[in-house]
Every structure is written in structure tokens, then in C-alpha cells.
Write a protein that holds these residues in place. Sequence first.
Motif, PDB file in Angstrom:
ATOM      1  N   ASN A   1      42.129  38.668  40.862  1.00 15.17           N
ATOM      2  CA  ASN A   1      43.589  38.677  40.767  1.00 15.17           C
ATOM      3  C   ASN A   1      44.116  39.645  41.823  1.00 15.17           C
ATOM      4  OD1 ASN A   1      43.909  36.988  38.403  1.00 15.17           O
ATOM      5  ND2 ASN A   1      43.069  38.688  37.210  1.00 15.17           N
ATOM      6  N   TYR A   2      45.081  39.195  42.639  1.00 17.57           N
ATOM      7  CA  TYR A   2      45.601  40.055  43.702  1.00 17.57           C
ATOM      8  C   TYR A   2      46.653  41.043  43.190  1.00 17.57           C
ATOM      9  CZ  TYR A   2      43.240  37.440  47.429  1.00 17.57           C
ATOM     10  OH  TYR A   2      42.307  36.888  48.258  1.00 17.57           O
ATOM     11  N   ASN A   3      47.205  40.760  42.012  1.00 19.53           N
ATOM     12  CA  ASN A   3      48.180  41.666  41.388  1.00 19.53           C
ATOM     13  C   ASN A   3      49.346  42.029  42.301  1.00 19.53           C
ATOM     14  OD1 ASN A   3      46.573  41.853  38.982  1.00 19.53           O
ATOM     15  ND2 ASN A   3      45.261  43.330  40.022  1.00 19.53           N
ATOM     16  N   GLY A   4      49.773  41.049  43.106  1.00 16.34           N
ATOM     17  CA  GLY A   4      50.958  41.241  43.945  1.00 16.34           C
ATOM     18  C   GLY A   4      50.709  41.992  45.234  1.00 16.34           C
ATOM     19  N   VAL A   5      49.459  42.444  45.464  1.00 20.89           N
ATOM     20  CA  VAL A   5      49.157  43.178  46.704  1.00 20.89           C
ATOM     21  C   VAL A   5      47.924  42.543  47.362  1.00 20.89           C
ATOM     22  CG1 VAL A   5      50.233  45.409  46.279  1.00 20.89           C
ATOM     23  CG2 VAL A   5      48.068  44.885  45.174  1.00 20.89           C
TER      24      VAL A   5
ATOM     25  N   ARG B   1      42.587  45.708  48.689  1.00 21.70           N
ATOM     26  CA  ARG B   1      41.446  45.376  47.826  1.00 21.70           C
ATOM     27  C   ARG B   1      41.334  46.306  46.628  1.00 21.70           C
ATOM     28  NH1 ARG B   1      39.072  44.869  53.090  1.00 21.70           N
ATOM     29  NH2 ARG B   1      38.437  42.715  53.576  1.00 21.70           N
ATOM     30  N   SER B   2      41.757  47.559  46.774  1.00 21.54           N
ATOM     31  CA  SER B   2      41.618  48.532  45.687  1.00 21.54           C
ATOM     32  C   SER B   2      42.459  48.178  44.478  1.00 21.54           C
ATOM     33  CB  SER B   2      42.001  49.934  46.180  1.00 21.54           C
ATOM     34  OG  SER B   2      43.387  49.997  46.485  1.00 21.54           O
ATOM     35  N   LYS B   3      43.476  47.331  44.667  1.00 22.20           N
ATOM     36  CA  LYS B   3      44.362  46.944  43.572  1.00 22.20           C
ATOM     37  C   LYS B   3      43.939  45.625  42.914  1.00 22.20           C
ATOM     38  CE  LYS B   3      47.443  50.311  44.036  1.00 22.20           C
ATOM     39  NZ  LYS B   3      46.883  51.054  45.165  1.00 22.20           N
ATOM     40  N   HIS B   4      42.920  44.979  43.486  1.00 23.73           N
ATOM     41  CA  HIS B   4      42.494  43.685  42.972  1.00 23.73           C
ATOM     42  C   HIS B   4      41.595  43.877  41.745  1.00 23.73           C
ATOM     43  CE1 HIS B   4      42.999  41.857  47.286  1.00 23.73           C
ATOM     44  NE2 HIS B   4      44.122  42.360  46.781  1.00 23.73           N
TER      45      HIS B   4
ATOM     46  N   ASP C   1      31.805  39.409  33.512  1.00 20.86           N
ATOM     47  CA  ASP C   1      30.421  39.729  33.180  1.00 20.86           C
ATOM     48  C   ASP C   1      29.444  39.286  34.266  1.00 20.86           C
ATOM     49  OD1 ASP C   1      30.876  40.984  30.733  1.00 20.86           O
ATOM     50  OD2 ASP C   1      31.124  39.068  29.724  1.00 20.86           O
ATOM     51  N   CYS C   2      29.977  38.837  35.411  1.00 24.99           N
ATOM     52  CA  CYS C   2      29.118  38.426  36.520  1.00 24.99           C
ATOM     53  C   CYS C   2      28.725  39.640  37.355  1.00 24.99           C
ATOM     54  CB  CYS C   2      29.835  37.413  37.415  1.00 24.99           C
ATOM     55  SG  CYS C   2      30.105  35.804  36.639  1.00 24.99           S
ATOM     56  N   LYS C   3      27.608  39.506  38.081  1.00 25.38           N
ATOM     57  CA  LYS C   3      27.228  40.509  39.068  1.00 25.38           C
ATOM     58  C   LYS C   3      27.470  39.926  40.458  1.00 25.38           C
ATOM     59  CE  LYS C   3      23.834  43.527  36.885  1.00 25.38           C
ATOM     60  NZ  LYS C   3      24.548  44.758  37.191  1.00 25.38           N
ATOM     61  N   ILE C   4      27.929  40.773  41.368  1.00 25.75           N
ATOM     62  CA  ILE C   4      28.115  40.342  42.757  1.00 25.75           C
ATOM     63  C   ILE C   4      26.776  40.507  43.460  1.00 25.75           C
ATOM     64  CG2 ILE C   4      29.283  40.838  44.927  1.00 25.75           C
ATOM     65  CD1 ILE C   4      31.721  41.701  43.313  1.00 25.75           C
ATOM     66  N   LEU C   5      26.127  39.373  43.787  1.00 22.68           N
ATOM     67  CA  LEU C   5      24.833  39.402  44.463  1.00 22.68           C
ATOM     68  C   LEU C   5      25.003  39.673  45.948  1.00 22.68           C
ATOM     69  CD1 LEU C   5      23.048  36.367  42.752  1.00 22.68           C
ATOM     70  CD2 LEU C   5      23.011  38.769  42.097  1.00 22.68           C
ATOM     71  N   ILE C   6      26.013  39.029  46.549  1.00 28.12           N
ATOM     72  CA  ILE C   6      26.294  39.228  47.974  1.00 28.12           C
ATOM     73  C   ILE C   6      27.791  39.421  48.147  1.00 28.12           C
ATOM     74  CG2 ILE C   6      26.226  38.210  50.290  1.00 28.12           C
ATOM     75  CD1 ILE C   6      23.808  36.645  49.451  1.00 28.12           C
ATOM     76  N   GLU C   7      28.172  40.447  48.899  1.00 29.41           N
ATOM     77  CA  GLU C   7      29.579  40.700  49.204  1.00 29.41           C
ATOM     78  C   GLU C   7      29.714  40.800  50.714  1.00 29.41           C
ATOM     79  OE1 GLU C   7      33.018  43.730  47.660  1.00 29.41           O
ATOM     80  OE2 GLU C   7      31.104  44.614  48.282  1.00 29.41           O
ATOM     81  N   LYS C   8      30.401  39.836  51.321  1.00 32.41           N
ATOM     82  CA  LYS C   8      30.621  39.818  52.772  1.00 32.41           C
ATOM     83  C   LYS C   8      32.110  39.990  53.006  1.00 32.41           C
ATOM     84  CE  LYS C   8      29.840  38.806  57.185  1.00 32.41           C
ATOM     85  NZ  LYS C   8      31.218  38.861  57.675  1.00 32.41           N
ATOM     86  N   LEU C   9      32.518  41.205  53.444  1.00 28.52           N
ATOM     87  CA  LEU C   9      33.920  41.492  53.648  1.00 28.52           C
ATOM     88  C   LEU C   9      34.358  41.064  55.040  1.00 28.52           C
ATOM     89  CD1 LEU C   9      34.211  45.015  51.989  1.00 28.52           C
ATOM     90  CD2 LEU C   9      34.500  42.755  50.960  1.00 28.52           C
ATOM     91  N   GLY C  10      35.496  40.364  55.097  1.00 24.64           N
ATOM     92  CA  GLY C  10      36.048  39.925  56.375  1.00 24.64           C
ATOM     93  C   GLY C  10      37.048  40.927  56.914  1.00 24.64           C
ATOM     94  N   THR C  11      37.736  40.558  57.981  1.00 22.87           N
ATOM     95  CA  THR C  11      38.737  41.444  58.572  1.00 22.87           C
ATOM     96  C   THR C  11      39.941  41.602  57.655  1.00 22.87           C
ATOM     97  OG1 THR C  11      39.613  39.533  59.771  1.00 22.87           O
ATOM     98  CG2 THR C  11      38.031  40.951  60.933  1.00 22.87           C
ATOM     99  N   THR C  12      40.188  40.616  56.802  1.00 21.72           N
ATOM    100  CA  THR C  12      41.235  40.694  55.785  1.00 21.72           C
ATOM    101  C   THR C  12      40.640  40.199  54.473  1.00 21.72           C
ATOM    102  OG1 THR C  12      42.036  38.445  56.173  1.00 21.72           O
ATOM    103  CG2 THR C  12      43.019  40.217  57.512  1.00 21.72           C
ATOM    104  N   PRO C  13      41.247  40.567  53.324  1.00 20.65           N
ATOM    105  CA  PRO C  13      40.712  40.106  52.032  1.00 20.65           C
ATOM    106  C   PRO C  13      40.567  38.592  51.941  1.00 20.65           C
ATOM    107  CG  PRO C  13      42.276  41.873  51.680  1.00 20.65           C
ATOM    108  CD  PRO C  13      42.352  41.534  53.152  1.00 20.65           C
ATOM    109  N   ASN C  14      41.463  37.861  52.573  1.00 19.74           N
ATOM    110  CA  ASN C  14      41.392  36.399  52.489  1.00 19.74           C
ATOM    111  C   ASN C  14      40.139  35.835  53.129  1.00 19.74           C
ATOM    112  OD1 ASN C  14      43.696  36.010  51.015  1.00 19.74           O
ATOM    113  ND2 ASN C  14      45.030  35.777  52.791  1.00 19.74           N
TER     114      ASN C  14
END
Length: 496
Positions: free
Chosen positions: A65-69, A73-76, A84-97
Amino acid sequence: MKNKKSIAMAMAAVSTLGAVAPAFADNVESRILVGNESVDVRLASGYTLKTVEGKTVVAREKIYNYNGVPNDRSKHTLKNEFKDCKILIEKLGTTPNKDVFVLGEKVTDTVSVSQETAKLNALNSEIATYVANGYTKEEKEIKGSITGNTYVPGNKVVTLKKGQDTKKVTFTNIDVLKDDASLTEVEQANALRKEVFGEDQLTAETNVNLEGKDYSRINELKYKIESNIAKFDIVKDETGAANKDLKVTLYKKGAKKVPANIVKEIVFENVAKVDNKLLVNIPQSNDFNNHWAKTQIVDAMLNGQVDASGSFRPQEGITRAEFAKVACTVFGITTNDTNTEPFNDVSKADWFYKYVAALYQKQATTANGNETQSVIQGDGENFRPNDKITRQEVAVIVAKLQSKEIKDTMVQVGTDSKGKPIMGHVDVATKFKDDSSIATWADESVAYLNTVKYATVEGKDKFVVEGDNGYFNPTQSITRAEALVMVQRAASVAIK
């Protein structure tokens, strides 16, 4: 920010839940290619891939949920379905989208995990036999990778060589089945689950909400864990949005902490909202642990039908006032101080007043519906609250509450001096050997309850009233345990 203080204070009353610790340790750390970049990966044992809209590689907007911002990312916050899921892989781009993720969800199917573990053990045993017979062993582990929008789990290939003879054994899905559990431990976990919780298969309970008024299931789980505490290792983990939930994972004492060995997994929601006043504490040292009615007594305590105490005195006789309370609480009869009753020996200052008044206001009708009668009658003027109540007196009250009918057929037996009819009780035969000792005003109720069936916890049908070796013992004072059980049986099949 985790509210550690509030969670710790809130859970202090739930003594079995212990201190917070990770439920599952992340045990495989490596690097993996996503496109042309190398990213850190941490794979958790006991998880399988989560598919979102048919894809295993998903965009941030699908799971947060983007919660209006949208750009912060800190507000998401994670959406509920992924909490209850685990993040196995997190690939951050230049923007959250442009962020992409691979998620893992908990494996909760014990049968499936056990079958895979059996295969794994068999393969390892086979490999060990080859090595013992002079074969060399080489292992090559192929890490998981992303191809397009699909995550391909890692494999491990074991090559066995002896001269010109080469054999290969392939282990698939190593990201999930990294740890193994012996079948003996799995079987022990299954047996303990059946013994304590009466469940054949592992199912995670995720809706045990501490922010509510109905604590019956919470108290039931709490009691079952506390009364078997020596049999368990308990692992806790804060979970959910803002870590407001508490996941409790139970293992058999000393068992390896792997998914296949889980006895029970419970998620207590909104732990900071726990209402200590609604928690029931049943002392482990009590006077009913070895009593035949222990299960029924505990059930009544957990549901607030009798006071939770270490002293129930199951073999003592129960007074008429005490029975009035049990009848009201088990049958769910509303009590208040505005109800009235006609008895000379009952006053509003008495602790039992509201129960007696509620039963007096409760009406039963004759079979033809022409007459009504209060559930309790007394002797016409007095209720005799401190007298011990007999088995036949209880039968009359219980029959009225269960059927909503007066089980006492009357016939004219004569006329008085003014020509008015004199009514008498019809003598109804029962199946008990001491039928002649049962009062005519009670025998129809006794006979009726000896035909009403309820289902036992084992699924068998039994009669609400069965007697003792063929005897009903009608004038005997009924014990506190017997009275509670008879009321519980009748209430479970009460006519609405």
C-alpha cells in the motif's frame, strides 16, 4: 517502528507465549542474477514461492500500500494478504515503481512436506551407500534465478563416480527443502497435535483476534498450551503490519525446528489490545485433574459458565442456588436485577437473586400450548436456595429448559367438595430399575431425558440421562459435576 513495550506488557498475561524469537531462521545466503545485476538473496527454509496474478516476480504496487506517498518507500506498508510472506528477492529500481520482488509463503501442508522429506532421506541414504562402496561424491549447487517473470528454484546435482561408472542424483527445490526432519519426529509431532488439540493435520490459525469480546477460543488455546507446557518448545515471532500480531509456533520438546515438525501454529492478532480481564487462568493444581468430568469442567470454566478455580469440588452436592446459576450460564439465559420472583427466602441482596429470578421468568408450555409454567416452582412459597438439589428436581428443570415444554401430564382424579376437579400427575414408566422411587411429578421428565440424544466428542450418540448401572437414584443429591454435565448435554441439543 516496533512498539516493543506495549507488546511486551500486553502479552505478560498470556504466560505461555514467552519471549519473542524468530520462528524460522534464514539459512541460505547467496547472490543471484536479476537481469545483468547481481543482488543479495536470502532464502528461508520451509517456504515456497508465492504467485501473484500468475507471476513469481512482482512489482511493488502489487504487494504494498503506497498510503498516498508513492515515492517514499518508508511510508509503504505490506498489504494484508502478504503480511505473512517472506521477501526472497528484493530488487530496488531507481524509483519505487521499478522495484521487483520474489516472495515466499509458508509451507503448511504437513503431508506434502513429510513426503518430500521421505524422498530426501531416501536419496541421502542411497548416496551414503554408494560412498561406502568406494564411489567419490561431487556436489554442484545451481542457485535459483529469474527468467522473464518466472523464478526458477535452485537445484543440487550430486555426481557419484567409481572407475567408469557414473551416477547422478538431482535434488530439486533446494530453496525450500534445505532442512530435513526425521520421519520419527514428524510422526511424533502429528501424535502430539492429535493428543493436545484433537487435530489430525496442521492448519495455521490466523484469526485469533485479541481485540474483541469473545475470548473463548483464545482461552481454549491458552489452557491447552499451558496444561501441556512441558511437552512443547515454543517459538514466537512478531508479524503482520507494524508487527502488531504475534505468531506462536509449537514444536515437540527437543524436536528440530523445521516446518515438518510443527505441532501447531497460531497467529494472535492485535496483541497490544489484549484485555487481561477476559483471559481465563485455570490452575494446573486443582481438584478435578483426575475426575471423569474434567473435560466438561474445564470447558465450562473457559466459557465463563462456572468460576475458574482450582477448587470445583466435583463430588460435593450442589445447592439449588448454585444450580440456578449453572442452568442460566450454560443455557445462555439473560439475567438482570429487574426480574422478579415470588419466593419468601430470596431477596435482591442475595448473590443468586438474578439467576433465580431469571429462571422463574423463563416459561415452559404444555404440549397443547394451553398452559404455561415457570421453569422453577419451589414449594409454592419458598425456593430453599441452600438445600442440596436432587437428581429428579434437576431433571424437571433441565427437561423444561431443553424442550420448552412442561413434561408433567395431569389428569383429573376426582372432585372437591365444591365440585371442582382435582388434578393428579400421570404415572409415566421409565426404563430405570428404581422407577417406583421416582416421583410422579418427575418421572415424565426423567423418561423424556432418557430419550434425548446428544453427540459426544467422539461422535457417538448418548442419552442426556443414562443413570448408574440401570438406576436413576432420583432422591439422591446430585453432585456438582453430574449437574454441570447434565445441563451441558441438554443445552447442546436444546430446542430453539
